[in-house]
Scaffold this motif. Sequence first.
Motif, short mmCIF file in Angstrom:
data_model
loop_
_atom_site.label_atom_id
_atom_site.label_comp_id
_atom_site.label_asym_id
_atom_site.label_seq_id
_atom_site.Cartn_x
_atom_site.Cartn_y
_atom_site.Cartn_z
N LYS A 113 47.40 36.80 39.01
CA LYS A 113 47.10 38.20 38.71
C LYS A 113 47.90 38.65 37.49
O LYS A 113 49.10 38.40 37.40
N HIS A 114 47.21 39.30 36.57
CA HIS A 114 47.87 39.91 35.41
C HIS A 114 47.50 41.38 35.42
O HIS A 114 46.33 41.74 35.25
N ILE A 115 48.48 42.24 35.66
CA ILE A 115 48.21 43.67 35.84
C ILE A 115 48.60 44.45 34.59
O ILE A 115 49.71 44.31 34.08
N ILE A 116 47.67 45.28 34.13
CA ILE A 116 47.92 46.15 32.97
C ILE A 116 47.72 47.59 33.42
O ILE A 116 46.69 47.94 34.00
N GLU A 117 48.72 48.42 33.15
CA GLU A 117 48.63 49.84 33.53
C GLU A 117 48.41 50.69 32.28
O GLU A 117 49.23 50.70 31.37
N ILE A 118 47.26 51.40 32.26
CA ILE A 118 46.94 52.29 31.14
C ILE A 118 46.54 53.65 31.72
O ILE A 118 45.45 53.78 32.30
N PRO A 119 47.38 54.65 31.62
CA PRO A 119 47.07 55.97 32.18
C PRO A 119 45.71 56.50 31.71
O PRO A 119 45.40 56.44 30.51
N GLY A 120 44.90 56.99 32.65
CA GLY A 120 43.60 57.55 32.32
C GLY A 120 42.51 56.53 32.09
O GLY A 120 41.35 56.88 31.84
N HIS A 121 42.84 55.26 32.21
CA HIS A 121 41.87 54.19 31.96
C HIS A 121 41.08 53.89 33.24
O HIS A 121 41.63 53.88 34.33
N ALA A 122 39.77 53.64 33.10
CA ALA A 122 38.96 53.24 34.25
C ALA A 122 39.44 51.88 34.74
O ALA A 122 39.86 51.02 33.95
N SER A 123 39.40 51.68 36.03
CA SER A 123 39.86 50.41 36.61
C SER A 123 38.88 49.30 36.27
O SER A 123 37.68 49.44 36.45
N THR A 124 39.41 48.19 35.76
CA THR A 124 38.57 47.04 35.41
C THR A 124 39.24 45.76 35.87
O THR A 124 40.47 45.67 35.96
N ILE A 125 38.41 44.75 36.15
CA ILE A 125 38.91 43.42 36.49
C ILE A 125 38.08 42.42 35.71
O ILE A 125 36.86 42.49 35.68
N SER A 126 38.75 41.47 35.09
CA SER A 126 38.04 40.43 34.34
C SER A 126 38.75 39.09 34.54
O SER A 126 39.93 39.04 34.89
N LEU A 127 38.01 38.02 34.32
CA LEU A 127 38.52 36.67 34.52
C LEU A 127 38.49 35.89 33.22
O LEU A 127 37.48 35.92 32.50
N GLN A 128 39.59 35.22 32.91
CA GLN A 128 39.63 34.30 31.78
C GLN A 128 40.44 33.10 32.19
O GLN A 128 41.63 33.21 32.47
N GLU A 129 39.77 31.97 32.27
CA GLU A 129 40.37 30.73 32.76
C GLU A 129 40.92 30.96 34.17
O GLU A 129 40.17 31.31 35.06
N LYS A 130 42.21 30.80 34.40
CA LYS A 130 42.77 30.94 35.75
C LYS A 130 43.55 32.25 35.91
O LYS A 130 44.43 32.35 36.77
N VAL A 131 43.25 33.23 35.07
CA VAL A 131 43.97 34.51 35.12
C VAL A 131 42.99 35.63 35.46
O VAL A 131 41.93 35.76 34.83
N LEU A 132 43.35 36.43 36.44
CA LEU A 132 42.57 37.60 36.81
C LEU A 132 43.29 38.82 36.26
O LEU A 132 44.37 39.18 36.71
#
Length: 256
Positions: A113-132
Amino acid sequence: MLDSLFSFTNHPGRSKKSTQKQAPGMSHAVQKNFEDISYLHTINTRARSYRLKIDPNEGLVLVTPTRYNQDQINRFIATNRAWIETHVGKLTQKKEFLETDTTIRIFDALFTKHIIEIPGHASTISLQEKVLTITVSEQTPTKMRNVIERFLQQTAEQYIVPRTKQLAEKMHTEYARIKFGQHKTQWGSCHSNGTLTFNWRLVHAPTQVIDYVIIHELAHRTHLNHSAAFWALVAKFDPKYETHKQWLKRYGLSVG
């Protein structure tokens, strides 16, 4: 194909709330601690004694009658410490195999899991190789859980819905509709009206195991039982079903 399955956007205000039916006689539940043991204390008007159980979602649960004595409860927990530690440990191992704070298993592949926090941003999930990669407006436990679970459910649906159609055609059978839920006791079920219900937590399993569950439920469209004829039909379309059953058994749920 995998990249198309692993993408999800959740806009604020559009998430669905999950609903759970309350058990008969249940009045309320409170999270408590005794020494180093955390448990959910549930009061059931039908209960006549103290009872411990392990719930896949809630963990250790203590069920008591309406009238109880906290000192007696503490002694009861202390007396059963060995049982508690054994079974809570098993549940923890099962959960950590499927997901931890830093990893998650999807279709039996382990992703970081790689978590990015961006205030006001819509929640998104994407996959690249072995990282979510999970992008959220705020990194709170509730927010993270809602976003991840919605993604897992959508991913399960994207595989199971078309796969069920393919297998139904192969098995020369039909069904009315497909439903999804997070069930505590079953991976799947088949209703006499033709409705197939699947646990979206199957998304953690290998696709061969998911196919077994689908075949199992489709076989019920011919045999609404677990007779020899039923298992022969399952074996015809999944010769390794016994191996796939063992995977499911390892994680504590059954197939209806």
